[in-house]
Motif scaffolding. Structure first.
Motif, mmCIF file in Angstrom:
data_model
loop_
_atom_site.group_PDB
_atom_site.id
_atom_site.type_symbol
_atom_site.label_atom_id
_atom_site.label_comp_id
_atom_site.label_asym_id
_atom_site.label_seq_id
_atom_site.Cartn_x
_atom_site.Cartn_y
_atom_site.Cartn_z
ATOM 1 N N TRP A 193 66.352 111.657 46.185
ATOM 2 C CA TRP A 193 65.471 110.563 46.603
ATOM 3 C C TRP A 193 65.119 110.678 48.084
ATOM 4 O O TRP A 193 63.957 110.566 48.488
ATOM 5 C CB TRP A 193 66.155 109.235 46.313
ATOM 6 N N LEU A 194 66.102 110.910 48.914
ATOM 7 C CA LEU A 194 65.876 110.981 50.355
ATOM 8 C C LEU A 194 65.033 112.183 50.751
ATOM 9 O O LEU A 194 64.443 112.200 51.835
ATOM 10 C CB LEU A 194 67.211 111.022 51.095
ATOM 11 N N ASN A 195 64.979 113.182 49.889
ATOM 12 C CA ASN A 195 64.206 114.391 50.194
ATOM 13 C C ASN A 195 62.850 114.430 49.505
ATOM 14 O O ASN A 195 62.185 115.469 49.547
ATOM 15 C CB ASN A 195 65.014 115.630 49.830
ATOM 16 N N ARG A 196 62.458 113.346 48.910
ATOM 17 C CA ARG A 196 61.095 113.292 48.359
ATOM 18 C C ARG A 196 60.100 113.488 49.500
ATOM 19 O O ARG A 196 60.282 112.966 50.606
ATOM 20 C CB ARG A 196 60.857 111.951 47.680
ATOM 21 N N ARG A 197 59.051 114.208 49.235
ATOM 22 C CA ARG A 197 58.097 114.577 50.281
ATOM 23 C C ARG A 197 57.549 113.371 51.027
ATOM 24 O O ARG A 197 57.405 113.383 52.250
ATOM 25 C CB ARG A 197 56.942 115.377 49.670
ATOM 26 N N GLU A 198 57.263 112.292 50.293
ATOM 27 C CA GLU A 198 56.657 111.134 50.934
ATOM 28 C C GLU A 198 57.680 110.246 51.659
ATOM 29 O O GLU A 198 57.298 109.307 52.359
ATOM 30 C CB GLU A 198 55.898 110.290 49.900
ATOM 31 N N LEU A 199 58.983 110.555 51.519
ATOM 32 C CA LEU A 199 60.018 109.721 52.122
ATOM 33 C C LEU A 199 60.856 110.438 53.164
ATOM 34 O O LEU A 199 61.666 109.795 53.837
ATOM 35 C CB LEU A 199 60.963 109.173 51.036
ATOM 36 N N ARG A 200 60.675 111.729 53.317
ATOM 37 C CA ARG A 200 61.646 112.497 54.093
ATOM 38 C C ARG A 200 61.392 112.491 55.600
ATOM 39 O O ARG A 200 62.132 113.104 56.360
ATOM 40 C CB ARG A 200 61.722 113.943 53.589
ATOM 41 N N LEU A 201 60.342 111.804 56.062
ATOM 42 C CA LEU A 201 60.019 111.814 57.492
ATOM 43 C C LEU A 201 59.961 110.404 58.059
ATOM 44 O O LEU A 201 58.886 109.895 58.409
ATOM 45 C CB LEU A 201 58.682 112.521 57.735
ATOM 46 N N PRO A 202 61.084 109.708 58.160
ATOM 47 C CA PRO A 202 61.063 108.397 58.806
ATOM 48 C C PRO A 202 60.664 108.547 60.266
ATOM 49 O O PRO A 202 60.895 109.585 60.893
ATOM 50 C CB PRO A 202 62.506 107.911 58.673
ATOM 51 N N LEU A 203 60.074 107.503 60.834
ATOM 52 C CA LEU A 203 59.549 107.599 62.195
ATOM 53 C C LEU A 203 60.638 107.839 63.237
ATOM 54 O O LEU A 203 60.414 108.503 64.234
ATOM 55 C CB LEU A 203 58.767 106.326 62.540
ATOM 56 N N ASN A 204 61.821 107.288 63.030
ATOM 57 C CA ASN A 204 62.929 107.498 63.957
ATOM 58 C C ASN A 204 64.129 107.959 63.146
ATOM 59 O O ASN A 204 64.846 107.157 62.543
ATOM 60 C CB ASN A 204 63.253 106.203 64.709
ATOM 61 N N ALA A 205 64.342 109.279 63.136
ATOM 62 C CA ALA A 205 65.356 109.857 62.253
ATOM 63 C C ALA A 205 66.768 109.413 62.613
ATOM 64 O O ALA A 205 67.595 109.189 61.728
ATOM 65 C CB ALA A 205 65.262 111.384 62.299
ATOM 66 N N GLU A 206 67.063 109.284 63.900
ATOM 67 C CA GLU A 206 68.409 108.872 64.299
ATOM 68 C C GLU A 206 68.698 107.432 63.898
ATOM 69 O O GLU A 206 69.781 107.114 63.392
ATOM 70 C CB GLU A 206 68.594 109.059 65.807
ATOM 71 N N ARG A 207 67.734 106.552 64.117
ATOM 72 C CA ARG A 207 67.924 105.151 63.730
ATOM 73 C C ARG A 207 68.016 105.033 62.216
ATOM 74 O O ARG A 207 68.827 104.269 61.683
ATOM 75 C CB ARG A 207 66.771 104.311 64.266
ATOM 76 N N ASP A 208 67.189 105.811 61.530
ATOM 77 C CA ASP A 208 67.228 105.820 60.067
ATOM 78 C C ASP A 208 68.609 106.249 59.567
ATOM 79 O O ASP A 208 69.154 105.652 58.635
ATOM 80 C CB ASP A 208 66.154 106.775 59.538
ATOM 81 N N ALA A 209 69.184 107.267 60.194
ATOM 82 C CA ALA A 209 70.499 107.744 59.775
ATOM 83 C C ALA A 209 71.564 106.671 59.956
ATOM 84 O O ALA A 209 72.423 106.471 59.083
ATOM 85 C CB ALA A 209 70.871 109.001 60.558
ATOM 86 N N LEU A 210 71.527 105.967 61.061
ATOM 87 C CA LEU A 210 72.517 104.916 61.306
ATOM 88 C C LEU A 210 72.385 103.784 60.288
ATOM 89 O O LEU A 210 73.393 103.235 59.811
ATOM 90 C CB LEU A 210 72.356 104.367 62.722
ATOM 91 N N ARG A 211 71.151 103.412 59.960
ATOM 92 C CA ARG A 211 70.958 102.352 58.965
ATOM 93 C C ARG A 211 71.482 102.770 57.602
ATOM 94 O O ARG A 211 72.144 101.999 56.899
ATOM 95 C CB ARG A 211 69.471 101.979 58.876
ATOM 96 N N ILE A 212 71.178 104.012 57.219
ATOM 97 C CA ILE A 212 71.641 104.476 55.907
ATOM 98 C C ILE A 212 73.159 104.558 55.875
ATOM 99 O O ILE A 212 73.800 104.197 54.872
ATOM 100 C CB ILE A 212 70.978 105.824 55.558
ATOM 101 N N LEU A 213 73.758 105.010 56.971
ATOM 102 C CA LEU A 213 75.223 105.008 57.026
ATOM 103 C C LEU A 213 75.771 103.612 56.783
ATOM 104 O O LEU A 213 76.806 103.442 56.125
ATOM 105 C CB LEU A 213 75.702 105.512 58.385
#
Length: 397
Positions: free
Chosen positions: A80-100
């Motif tokens: 799911w996270l690697n779907r082409r339309e979803l894999r480029l969040p605007l702020n990757a570091e912030r996105d990672a912290l939220r998902i954690l």
């Protein structure tokens, strides 16, 4: 309460922080309800064409959060996270912290499994992501999970390249240097083996103090083993690969300023015939230092001079002639045959200098060298050829 409706409303409103809190408060039944609706909803939205896809990409952080929190299996979440339309969040570091934050309820083993699965899917960035210089899509979350679970960083060049991109970009944004990176100890030895690090390291060279310069400082301070850097550079020099993958390590080598007894003399001689020009130039400089320190034996000296003279670049032929000219006559004479390669260069001044040096070395040249020079004399203009024939004898015809 309709969990799916609550989640979707927050995704569409771009309220990621509120969405994360809501997802963390859901029970298993609520997460299951969201997981059932999420894939079909996204598929339906994508039927809206290009404009709909742009909208989904803008809402990618919310979609990613919902999938990470609600899907059951690590493989399903990774896909799911690697779907082409979803894999480029605007702020990757912030996105990672939220998902954690929405993965805390999962076991350490589950999160470690997800980290490995995400690392396997890492690919070099292309197109729009590359133009935005956002590093490697997916790396931040994989790395955050590695740090969170304490597992060994996954194998593979892509993870190393992603690590370098993140270091370079964080430094560009003024967010910290190499010394405080949690993966530093594990990743430094891998830096010298991974293909693909040349691009971020070349970008880094434009900065006043790039990550390679900081590594050299850390080595001086004893925080990174100096031997790891010196031996890693030497190993990378010997590895096959394009010039752009090797040149940054030549820069690091110069920053480290190895002592003469740290020089891999025979390896540098082996590099001379085939190395890219910047690396060959480094090898020449270091071999001259080895020569001055008495660390270059006669056989390696002759091999080095011969390899330089054989290369097509004018500067290396000049270097060979200069090296022979400043070397004591008996030692230079054993390598005089290298001058035969210079007789054919398209540079009259260099060619004449090579002839003059060959005449000086004639009493010291060995049989093989004399034979090579006699044969190459055929390439010279008549007056120079006559001088060589007088000193070395005419070649048999």
């Amino acid at each position: 309460m309709n969990p799916w409706r609550e989640v979707l409303d927050r995704i569409e409103a771009g309220e990621e922080e509120d969405l994360a809190r809501f997802l963390n408060g859901l029970n298993d039944l609520g997460r299951h309800a969201v997981a059932l609706r999420l894939p079909g909803h996204l598929a339906e939205e994508l039927r809206g064409g290009l404009e709909a896809r742009w909208d989904i990409e803008a809402m990618a952080p919310g979609y990613r959060l919902a999938g990470a929190a609600c899907f059951t299996g690590a493989e399903q979440v990774a896909a799911w996270l690697n779907r082409r339309e979803l894999r480029l969040p605007l702020n990757a570091e912030r996105d990672a912290l939220r998902i954690l934050s929405v993965l805390r309820r999962r076991t350490v083993e589950w999160r470690a499994d997800l980290a490995v699965r995400l690392a396997r899917r890492l690919r070099p960035q292309t197109g729009r992501a590359r133009r935005r210089e956002e590093g490697m899509p997916g790396w931040d979350l994989a790395a955050a999970l590695v740090a969170d679970t304490g597992i060994e960083p996954p194998d593979g060049d892509a993870f190393v390249v992603g690590w370098v991109w993140r270091l370079v970009l964080r430094r560009r944004w003024g967010l910290g240097g190499v010394g405080g990176d949690p993966l530093l100890v594990a990743m430094v030895p891998r830096l010298f083996r991974a293909q693909g690090v040349g691009a971020p390291l070349s970008l880094d060279e434009r900065l006043d103090l790039g990550i390679l310069a900081e590594l050299a400082v850390l080595a001086d301070e004893g925080r990174v083993p100096r031997a790891t850097l010196v031996e890693g550079c030497a190993a990378r020099f010997l590895a096959d690969g394009p010039a752009e993958e090797i040149v940054p390590f030549a820069r690091l080598w110069r920053l480290l300023e190895p002592e003469p007894d740290e020089l891999p003399v025979s390896d540098f001689v082996r590099l001379l015939p085939r190395a890219p020009a910047p690396l060959a130039q480094l090898a020449v400089e270091e071999l001259w230092r080895a020569e001055e320190a008495g660390l270059l034996g006669d056989e390696l000296f002759a091999e080095a001079v011969g390899a330089l003279a054989y290369r097509r670049e004018k500067k290396f032929a000049q270097a060979a002639v200069r090296w022979l000219a400043r070397t004591p006559r008996p030692r230079a004479g054993a390598a005089a045959g290298a001058l035969a390669c210079v007789f054919g260069v398209d540079n009259p001044a260099l060619r004449e200098r090579a002839v003059r040096l060959a005449l000086t070395l004639a009493p010291h040249a060995d049989d093989a060298g004399r034979a090579a020079i006699r044969e190459a004399a055929a390439l010279l203009p008549g007056d120079l050829r006559a001088r060589v024939d007088t000193a070395y004898g005419a070649a048999l015809t």
